[in-house]
Write a protein that holds these residues in place. Structure first.
Motif: not given
Length: 111
Positions: A1-10, A67-79
């Motif tokens: 989880x990054x900023x309450x958004x899931x980026x990857x999980x098992x 890849x999961x971290x990059x997607x969440x970081x790119x799309x979580x601005x201002x959230x």
């Protein structure tokens, strides 16, 4: 989880689930050892399932997590993160509200 958004999980079904976003979904499915993530019969277009063979080496594991971290970081601005509810505090308040205070409630009922 990054900023309450899931980026990857098992996954309980085996493998990892990686959030790649709907735009990259089809491209990521062309990678070896990947398949669509299915939940209750529906394909989740923002995620891919990576079989264990796809992350056997440290470099491969790092690549998928990045890849999961990059997607969440790119799309979580201002959230903003959703506020957490205090379940225990609400339970105590509700219990006190149900039980009337001892001497006063009885006196109030007699009037």
């Amino acid at each position: 989880m990054v900023n309450n958004t899931m980026c990857c999980t098992v996954s309980g079904r085996g493998g990892m689930l990686i959030r790649v976003g709907p735009e990259a979904h089809a491209r990521m499915l062309q990678e070896p050892h990947t398949s669509p993530m299915e939940m209750r019969g529906r394909i989740m277009t923002g995620f891919v399932r990576v079989a264990p063979d796809g992350y056997q080496s440290d470099a491969d594991l790092k690549k998928w997590v990045k890849r999961g971290l990059d997607f969440v970081a790119a799309n979580a601005t201002g959230r903003k993160a959703a506020p957490r509810k205090a379940v225990a505090a609400k339970t105590k308040v509700a219990a006190k509200a149900k039980a009337p205070p001892r001497g006063r409630a009885r006196k109030g009922l007699r009037r």
